[in-house]
Design a protein around this motif. Structure first.
Motif, PDB file in Angstrom:
ATOM      1  N   ARG A   3       0.507  -1.471   0.388  1.00  0.00           N
ATOM      2  CA  ARG A   3      -0.058   0.149  -0.198  1.00  0.00           C
ATOM      3  C   ARG A   3       0.756   1.582  -0.169  1.00  0.00           C
ATOM      4  O   ARG A   3       0.100   2.230  -0.878  1.00  0.00           O
ATOM      5  CB  ARG A   3      -0.982   0.313   1.459  1.00  0.00           C
ATOM      6  CG  ARG A   3      -2.685  -1.302   1.125  1.00  0.00           C
ATOM      7  CD  ARG A   3      -3.596  -0.255   1.546  1.00  0.00           C
ATOM      8  NE  ARG A   3      -3.033   0.719   2.395  1.00  0.00           N
ATOM      9  CZ  ARG A   3      -3.954   0.284   3.364  1.00  0.00           C
ATOM     10  NH1 ARG A   3      -4.445  -0.688   3.848  1.00  0.00           N
ATOM     11  NH2 ARG A   3      -4.129   0.770   4.630  1.00  0.00           N
ATOM     12  N   ARG A   6       2.312   1.806  -3.331  1.00  0.00           N
ATOM     13  CA  ARG A   6       1.257   2.700  -4.014  1.00  0.00           C
ATOM     14  C   ARG A   6       1.170   3.784  -3.816  1.00  0.00           C
ATOM     15  O   ARG A   6       0.149   4.860  -5.092  1.00  0.00           O
ATOM     16  CB  ARG A   6       0.182   1.535  -4.359  1.00  0.00           C
ATOM     17  CG  ARG A   6      -0.873   1.494  -5.680  1.00  0.00           C
ATOM     18  CD  ARG A   6      -2.107   0.473  -5.480  1.00  0.00           C
ATOM     19  NE  ARG A   6      -1.591  -0.730  -5.090  1.00  0.00           N
ATOM     20  CZ  ARG A   6      -2.392  -1.326  -4.049  1.00  0.00           C
ATOM     21  NH1 ARG A   6      -4.232  -1.053  -3.919  1.00  0.00           N
ATOM     22  NH2 ARG A   6      -2.736  -2.036  -3.820  1.00  0.00           N
ATOM     23  N   TRP A   7       0.766   4.302  -2.363  1.00  0.00           N
ATOM     24  CA  TRP A   7       0.788   5.770  -2.008  1.00  0.00           C
ATOM     25  C   TRP A   7       1.698   6.261  -2.715  1.00  0.00           C
ATOM     26  O   TRP A   7       1.574   7.784  -3.367  1.00  0.00           O
ATOM     27  CB  TRP A   7       0.590   5.266  -0.884  1.00  0.00           C
ATOM     28  CG  TRP A   7       0.174   7.208  -0.478  1.00  0.00           C
ATOM     29  CD1 TRP A   7      -1.152   7.570   0.313  1.00  0.00           C
ATOM     30  CD2 TRP A   7       0.859   8.146   0.152  1.00  0.00           C
ATOM     31  NE1 TRP A   7      -0.643   8.336   0.251  1.00  0.00           N
ATOM     32  CE2 TRP A   7       0.578   8.891   0.799  1.00  0.00           C
ATOM     33  CE3 TRP A   7       2.666   8.045  -0.109  1.00  0.00           C
ATOM     34  CZ2 TRP A   7       0.824  10.036   0.942  1.00  0.00           C
ATOM     35  CZ3 TRP A   7       3.117   9.328   0.999  1.00  0.00           C
ATOM     36  CH2 TRP A   7       2.613  10.186   1.105  1.00  0.00           C
ATOM     37  N   HIS A  10       1.443   7.008  -6.366  1.00  0.00           N
ATOM     38  CA  HIS A  10       0.186   8.386  -6.802  1.00  0.00           C
ATOM     39  C   HIS A  10       0.903   9.721  -6.068  1.00  0.00           C
ATOM     40  O   HIS A  10       0.502  10.412  -7.406  1.00  0.00           O
ATOM     41  CB  HIS A  10      -1.011   7.822  -6.438  1.00  0.00           C
ATOM     42  CG  HIS A  10      -1.597   6.475  -6.735  1.00  0.00           C
ATOM     43  ND1 HIS A  10      -2.302   6.572  -8.111  1.00  0.00           N
ATOM     44  CD2 HIS A  10      -2.308   5.607  -5.691  1.00  0.00           C
ATOM     45  CE1 HIS A  10      -3.128   5.884  -8.416  1.00  0.00           C
ATOM     46  NE2 HIS A  10      -2.819   5.164  -7.092  1.00  0.00           N
ATOM     47  N   PHE A  11       1.689   9.159  -5.589  1.00  0.00           N
ATOM     48  CA  PHE A  11       1.565  11.316  -4.536  1.00  0.00           C
ATOM     49  C   PHE A  11       3.107  11.312  -6.190  1.00  0.00           C
ATOM     50  O   PHE A  11       2.489  12.610  -6.174  1.00  0.00           O
ATOM     51  CB  PHE A  11       2.589  10.605  -3.594  1.00  0.00           C
ATOM     52  CG  PHE A  11       2.954  11.975  -3.125  1.00  0.00           C
ATOM     53  CD1 PHE A  11       2.269  12.931  -2.541  1.00  0.00           C
ATOM     54  CD2 PHE A  11       4.786  11.748  -3.434  1.00  0.00           C
ATOM     55  CE1 PHE A  11       2.799  14.131  -2.743  1.00  0.00           C
ATOM     56  CE2 PHE A  11       5.443  12.987  -2.253  1.00  0.00           C
ATOM     57  CZ  PHE A  11       4.278  14.546  -1.931  1.00  0.00           C
TER      58      PHE A  11
END
Lengths: 164, 429
Positions: A3, A6-7, A10-11
């Protein structure tokens, strides 16, 4: 863990789009200011020049996700998949190590800069803008370390050719 | 010990290690042997922010990505067909002109072959040209236009040269001068290839197409939002109203508005992806540019260019012989290496040596990029050959045979560009 990765992805994606838009906007705004109102904002120029560095490093970080960096690829085409895997592991470790060295020395420099450095422009200390360098190289380094382990476990996605 | 490290780096490079890591490793080892603290790596990488023109690189690249995602290729093709299709060998000229402009705007040779090849190859066949000829034409036109405004490779050359001019005694290298200097050589290449096409077609003349004013008007109307673009770029840069980075910002904004809002070729939700992809490519280039600056700093500190110059001078006496050697080396490099990698690695080494032989840095930039352009189509490893082989589903050997005549024509032009500096410089100096 996944997670978090993935975060982070996106950031990075969001930030790079934002900086690019800001760059276009500010640069055009500056042209309008200069030619129409014959004035300009002092902080725009240094900010834009630093934005280039940020975009470059962010782009390089994103490129490291799938190992999309510019390379000479001569030997790999002649090798069997198994040999290729071993070679890739050596290369990944090497890249990881080089980036770690840069990240480390850059961080040391940054601490020094934090203690005695001045401002890049009013209100923004210059270490903040330079911080992208150790951050960028750390992330690239970690990504190559992950790639090394993926190879070790036969999990690595196939290599990507950079496209012109 | 040091030689083992150098050898290991070379080996790693050949094994496909990212080039930025290789250059960084080389710089680190170099600085270590000179007992320089490695904080210098941070400082030299941060030098990237000293450049006022560098901003043009992400912005032009972004504009180019947008143009290649939109239907610009179709419109450009229709317009050049309406404008030039009626001439003898018209379709060949259409292909050359469309490819040159598209490559200048998008910067990547692969993009041109992929985007325009799909349109031009069937159009050429329909006009009556032979397949082998068409394949050669498309493959070699794929990198045509790298010398035209606002080519990114010329920009990168200029940035490196400007960086080096702080340490070397040399005339200034303005980006505008590079773009001006590239105009005549680029046109010369287009004209030479066109003449070759006419000559090659003399035995099987292709029926001429009728000129249609209505079609030209339609094509112009179709391209109405993109037509002002060259005016914005060229006018902005050459009139001196805008500096390069500003022209790039205006171009990016203009293309964004034209393709997304006016033509609506690109839906808004696809925009973040295009932005990200273009910036990933920029990141790759900027990263090796940054580490190459670090490496070239080491080279200058260590006096490598002087040593290299002294060494070459004992073996190569005349400027002419040096230029010939330069062409051979660069052609090989252009075939082997990515154009940006070749630029950032070779310019710091070659520029000081070339200055020693009395070569103008602007002229050197033109020679450099012209060589790289031909390197793209040099068998057996030139990248255009592979892209074309993949795109047109033809065996690579067939493409070798088809492309070689075009390559020979370009080599003749390259010789002219190299040995007559005035072709590049008369607009500048």
């Amino acid at each position: 863990m996944r997670r978090l990765a993935r975060w982070l992805n996106h950031f990075e994606d969001g930030l790079i789009v934002l900086i690019l838009l800001m760059m276009i906007g500010l640069a055009v705004y500056q042209i309008v200011l200069r030619n129409v109102f014959s004035s300009s904002l002092v902080w725009v120029e240094p900010l834009l020049q630093n934005a280039v560095l940020w975009i470059g490093l962010l782009g390089a970080m994103i490129a490291s996700r799938r190992d999309e960096h510019i390379r000479i690829d001569l030997i790999n085409t002649w090798l069997k998949p198994e040999a290729r895997r071993w070679l890739a592991m050596v290369v990944d470790l090497f890249t990881c190590a080089v980036c770690a060295v840069v990240a480390w020395h850059s961080m040391l420099f940054l601490f020094e800069e934090m203690r005695q450095g001045g401002n890049a422009f009013p209100g923004v200390p210059s270490w903040m803008l330079q911080a992208m360098i150790p951050v960028g190289f750390s992330v690239i380094s970690v990504r190559y370390l992950i790639m090394f382990f993926l190879d070790l476990l036969h999990l690595r996605p196939p290599m990507q050719e950079p496209h012109a | 010990m040091i030689w083992i490290a150098v050898l290991a780096l070379l080996l790693l490079a050949l094994c496909g290690a990212p080039l930025f890591a290789i250059i960084l490793g080389a710089a680190a080892i170099g600085f270590l042997t000179m007992d320089t603290p490695l904080a210098v790596l941070h400082i030299t990488i941060y030098q990237l922010t000293d450049s006022v023109v560098l901003m043009a690189l992400p912005l032009f690249t972004f504009a180019g990505f947008l143009l290649s995602e939109a239907k610009t290729a179709d419109r450009m093709m229709r317009l050049s067909q309406a404008a030039f299709g009626w001439l003898p060998g018209g379709m060949a000229l259409v292909a050359l002109v469309a490819c040159a402009f598209f490559t200048a705007l998008t910067g990547g040779s692969g993009v041109t072959i992929v985007a325009l090849g799909a349109l031009l190859l069937p159009a050429l066949a329909k006009a009556g040209y032979q397949e082998k000829f068409n394949l050669g034409l498309m493959t070699s036109s794929g990198s045509l236009g790298l010398l035209l405004v606002p080519s990114v490779p010329l920009l990168v050359y200029g940035i490196i040269a400007q960086q080096m001019s702080q340490q070397l005694d040399m005339p200034t290298v303005e980006i505008t001068d590079l773009y001006l200097a590239g105009l005549v050589p680029a046109l010369l290449m287009i004209v030479a290839l066109y003449l070759w096409c006419l000559w090659a077609m003399r035995k099987q003349p292709v029926p001429k197409q009728a000129f249609s004013f209505a079609e030209l008007r339609g094509a112009l109307w179709d391209a109405r939002w993109e037509l002002p673009l060259p005016v914005v770029v060229l006018g902005g840069i050459f009139s001196g109203v805008l500096v390069i980075s500003e022209a790039a910002a205006v171009t990016a904004l203009y293309v964004l508005v034209a393709e997304v809002l006016l033509y609506r070729d690109i839906p808004l939700r696809k925009l973040p992806r295009i932005m990200r992809e273009s910036m990933v490519m920029v990141g790759g280039i900027l990263l090796i540019l940054a580490v190459a600056l670090a490496f070239s700093d080491y080279l200058v500190f260590a006096g490598v260019p002087e040593t290299l110059f002294a060494f070459i001078q004992t073996h190569v006496e005349s400027k002419l012989a040096f230029l010939l050697l330069l062409n051979l080396v660069l052609l090989a490099l252009g075939a082997l290496l990515d154009i940006f990698a070749a630029l950032v690695i070779m310019v710091p080494l070659i520029l000081p040596v070339a200055l020693g032989y009395g070569i103008d840095p602007v002229h050197l930039g033109i020679i450099f990029v012209a060589n790289m352009q031909i390197g793209y189509i040099t068998p057996p490893v030139g990248m255009n050959l592979f892209i074309a082989s993949y795109r047109f589903h033809k065996p690579i050997t067939e493409l070798f045979r088809a492309t070689i005549p075009f390559m020979l024509v370009l080599l003749v032009v390259l010789a002219l560009i190299t040995y007559i500096p005035e072709l590049s410089l008369f607009l500048v100096r």
